[in-house]
Design an enzyme around this catalytic site. Sequence first.
Site, mmCIF file in Angstrom:
data_model
loop_
_atom_site.group_PDB
_atom_site.id
_atom_site.type_symbol
_atom_site.label_atom_id
_atom_site.label_comp_id
_atom_site.label_asym_id
_atom_site.label_seq_id
_atom_site.Cartn_x
_atom_site.Cartn_y
_atom_site.Cartn_z
ATOM 1 N N LEU A 65 0.826 -1.207 0.000
ATOM 2 C CA LEU A 65 0.000 0.000 0.000
ATOM 3 C C LEU A 65 0.865 1.264 0.000
ATOM 4 O O LEU A 65 2.055 1.211 0.287
ATOM 5 C CB LEU A 65 -0.925 -0.021 1.219
ATOM 6 N N PRO A 66 0.272 2.416 -0.317
ATOM 7 C CA PRO A 66 1.078 3.630 -0.522
ATOM 8 C C PRO A 66 1.721 4.239 0.713
ATOM 9 O O PRO A 66 2.844 4.734 0.636
ATOM 10 C CB PRO A 66 0.068 4.622 -1.135
ATOM 11 N N THR A 96 6.259 0.396 1.915
ATOM 12 C CA THR A 96 7.296 1.225 2.521
ATOM 13 C C THR A 96 6.604 2.379 3.226
ATOM 14 O O THR A 96 6.024 3.255 2.578
ATOM 15 C CB THR A 96 8.272 1.758 1.455
ATOM 16 N N LYS A 171 14.783 -0.284 5.456
ATOM 17 C CA LYS A 171 14.419 0.177 4.107
ATOM 18 C C LYS A 171 14.655 1.673 3.962
ATOM 19 O O LYS A 171 15.187 2.143 2.949
ATOM 20 C CB LYS A 171 12.948 -0.153 3.843
ATOM 21 N N LYS A 246 9.410 10.016 -1.932
ATOM 22 C CA LYS A 246 8.660 9.545 -0.765
ATOM 23 C C LYS A 246 9.598 8.935 0.279
ATOM 24 O O LYS A 246 9.502 9.228 1.472
ATOM 25 C CB LYS A 246 7.624 8.501 -1.195
#
Length: 298
Positions: A65-66, A96, A171, A246
């Site tokens: 998901l975003p 992420t 990450k 992002k």
Amino acid sequence: MAVIAFIGLGNMGSGMAVNLVKAGHEVRGFDLNQDAVAALSAKGGKAAASVLDAVRGADAVVTMLPAGKHVRGIYEGEEGIIAHAGADTVLMDCSTIDVDSARAVGEAAAKAGIKFVDAPVSGGVAAAEGGTLTFMVGGPEDAFEAAKPYLENMGKAVIRAGDAGAGQAAKICNNMLLGIHMIGTCEAFVLAQKLGLDPQRFFDISSKASGQSWSMTSYCPVPGPVPAAPSNRGYKPGFAAPMMLKDLRLALETARSAGAAIPLGAHAEKLYTLFTESGGSEKDFSGIIEMIAANKTE
């Protein structure tokens, strides 16, 4: 084989879900984009009418998901995945997102007695399709062991980083480093060309010298040296520039809360902001070399 609910069939999730199908699992896919669901169905998956339709009776759940708000929204609450998953279901969020959101979902799952890991990925669309992703996993040891067989169906490396949220921490740090490396690699190629060096010759030298990095040898930002790199197809994403932005913004947010200084990470965020706002939003993150070559970095 297992029944797997897969929520989020975007550029990354679609390839990951197909690899689970190829591994012999029954994959129930859901996405707000019905074309993405239909594409999975055409490759052997099954269409789910809703998130909970996919989750009920599933052995495992994978979400892609975003952002953190979407992950918390889909997992938490009376209508969330945690409330409707079976006691033996293993939950894997491969999005992420921010560390705090990952930890909050992990805590909610633990209170419900359900295994959950945050397992963000590295490798981009090609690796998602090829099943060669790297998974950085956060969560208890038993949850990691339960999730590992499914993650191995989608990747080449599955590494436990630590407890809940540690996967996201790894990450964020990794992708901040990647963004910095790519900018440095682009600057080096631009300077080399202005000094009269042939790009291929510079690649041949630097890829075997101390300037070597993944951004050069696997994802070279100039056309030619690495045929599979986006630079050879007009910088069509692999890993889109807005996604790198992002991740850099997540790094800034996390660094502020941790009291860490990241001056190069902060500068990389400014450059990728400029790049995406000046025509790079549809390009791969390696396409920032065009902005650097044009000397439009301010």
